[in-house]
Design a protein around this motif. Sequence first.
Motif, PDB file in Angstrom:
ATOM      1  N   ILE A   6     -30.616 -40.752   8.938  1.00 13.28           N
ATOM      2  CA  ILE A   6     -29.363 -40.135   8.497  1.00 13.28           C
ATOM      3  C   ILE A   6     -28.228 -40.991   9.037  1.00 13.28           C
ATOM      4  CG2 ILE A   6     -27.865 -38.111   8.605  1.00 13.28           C
ATOM      5  CD1 ILE A   6     -30.421 -37.644   7.004  1.00 13.28           C
ATOM      6  N   SER A   7     -27.487 -41.580   8.146  1.00 12.95           N
ATOM      7  CA  SER A   7     -26.307 -42.351   8.541  1.00 12.95           C
ATOM      8  C   SER A   7     -25.104 -41.431   8.571  1.00 12.95           C
ATOM      9  CB  SER A   7     -26.038 -43.472   7.538  1.00 12.95           C
ATOM     10  OG  SER A   7     -27.053 -44.428   7.577  1.00 12.95           O
ATOM     11  N   LYS A   8     -24.245 -41.646   9.528  1.00 12.37           N
ATOM     12  CA  LYS A   8     -22.963 -40.950   9.578  1.00 12.37           C
ATOM     13  C   LYS A   8     -21.915 -41.939   9.075  1.00 12.37           C
ATOM     14  CE  LYS A   8     -23.972 -37.405  12.856  1.00 12.37           C
ATOM     15  NZ  LYS A   8     -24.122 -36.341  11.911  1.00 12.37           N
ATOM     16  N   PHE A  10     -18.239 -42.697   8.151  1.00  9.67           N
ATOM     17  CA  PHE A  10     -16.979 -42.070   8.539  1.00  9.67           C
ATOM     18  C   PHE A  10     -15.781 -42.943   8.242  1.00  9.67           C
ATOM     19  CE2 PHE A  10     -18.469 -44.363  12.237  1.00  9.67           C
ATOM     20  CZ  PHE A  10     -17.332 -44.984  12.727  1.00  9.67           C
ATOM     21  N   GLU A  38     -16.360 -37.391   8.055  1.00  5.73           N
ATOM     22  CA  GLU A  38     -17.674 -37.872   8.476  1.00  5.73           C
ATOM     23  C   GLU A  38     -18.711 -37.263   7.545  1.00  5.73           C
ATOM     24  OE1 GLU A  38     -19.139 -37.936  12.790  1.00  5.73           O
ATOM     25  OE2 GLU A  38     -20.185 -36.227  11.892  1.00  5.73           O
ATOM     26  N   LEU A  39     -19.542 -38.126   6.947  1.00  6.76           N
ATOM     27  CA  LEU A  39     -20.549 -37.675   5.992  1.00  6.76           C
ATOM     28  C   LEU A  39     -21.937 -38.032   6.496  1.00  6.76           C
ATOM     29  CD1 LEU A  39     -18.876 -39.008   2.715  1.00  6.76           C
ATOM     30  CD2 LEU A  39     -18.554 -36.774   3.811  1.00  6.76           C
ATOM     31  N   ASP A  40     -22.884 -37.103   6.358  1.00  4.83           N
ATOM     32  CA  ASP A  40     -24.283 -37.399   6.628  1.00  4.83           C
ATOM     33  C   ASP A  40     -24.927 -37.827   5.318  1.00  4.83           C
ATOM     34  OD1 ASP A  40     -23.857 -36.586   9.209  1.00  4.83           O
ATOM     35  OD2 ASP A  40     -25.227 -34.873   9.145  1.00  4.83           O
ATOM     36  N   THR A  52     -25.656 -46.474  -0.328  1.00  2.00           N
ATOM     37  CA  THR A  52     -24.926 -45.658   0.648  1.00  2.00           C
ATOM     38  C   THR A  52     -23.585 -45.247   0.043  1.00  2.00           C
ATOM     39  OG1 THR A  52     -24.235 -45.478   2.958  1.00  2.00           O
ATOM     40  CG2 THR A  52     -23.806 -47.575   1.863  1.00  2.00           C
ATOM     41  N   ARG A  93     -24.000 -33.405   4.336  1.00  2.00           N
ATOM     42  CA  ARG A  93     -23.068 -32.695   5.210  1.00  2.00           C
ATOM     43  C   ARG A  93     -21.748 -33.450   5.206  1.00  2.00           C
ATOM     44  NH1 ARG A  93     -21.708 -34.186  10.210  1.00  2.00           N
ATOM     45  NH2 ARG A  93     -20.801 -32.694  11.621  1.00  2.00           N
ATOM     46  N   ARG A  95     -17.992 -33.381   7.235  1.00  2.00           N
ATOM     47  CA  ARG A  95     -17.071 -32.853   8.246  1.00  2.00           C
ATOM     48  C   ARG A  95     -15.710 -33.442   7.932  1.00  2.00           C
ATOM     49  NH1 ARG A  95     -14.338 -34.511  12.477  1.00  2.00           N
ATOM     50  NH2 ARG A  95     -15.341 -36.543  12.557  1.00  2.00           N
ATOM     51  N   VAL A 116     -16.821 -27.976   8.381  1.00  2.00           N
ATOM     52  CA  VAL A 116     -18.101 -28.621   8.139  1.00  2.00           C
ATOM     53  C   VAL A 116     -18.744 -27.891   6.960  1.00  2.00           C
ATOM     54  CG1 VAL A 116     -20.398 -29.161   9.041  1.00  2.00           C
ATOM     55  CG2 VAL A 116     -18.388 -29.259  10.552  1.00  2.00           C
ATOM     56  N   THR A 118     -22.160 -27.997   4.391  1.00  2.00           N
ATOM     57  CA  THR A 118     -23.491 -28.570   4.204  1.00  2.00           C
ATOM     58  C   THR A 118     -24.080 -28.070   2.901  1.00  2.00           C
ATOM     59  OG1 THR A 118     -24.526 -26.789   5.453  1.00  2.00           O
ATOM     60  CG2 THR A 118     -23.930 -28.766   6.682  1.00  2.00           C
TER      61      THR A 118
END
Length: 119
Positions: A6-8, A10, A38-40, A52, A93, A95, A116, A118
């Motif tokens: 899981i990349s964050k 941002f 910030e995206l998961d 991505t 997700r 944020r 947040v 999801t």
Amino acid sequence: MSTLAISKVFVTGVQVQAEIGVYRHEIGRVQPLIVDVELDVPTNASDRLAETVNYETILKAAQDLAGQGHIGMVETFAHRLAEKCLEDVRVTRARVRIEKPLALAPHAVGAGVEIVVTR
């Protein structure tokens, strides 16, 4: 063998000018907002941009939303931006933090909201 992580993804400190606020003195004028997102995103070890989320799409979404006319609440701005980010089906997700630097000036550096969302 490919691994999944899981990349964050941002983007922080995006400054936009938005018509925002519910008070009489806020109607019809623009104010600065500072936006952090910030995206998961599930990713593998690929070296391809198409696999991505491009940072520029986050920036553009914040700028586009700010340019759409008056919004009453920073919460509304945050929710709309999160929903826009979730349009990319890979995002699991989002944020979103919106700071309104002039909201309590000169008594505070800023005020705002963080949400947040999801899938």
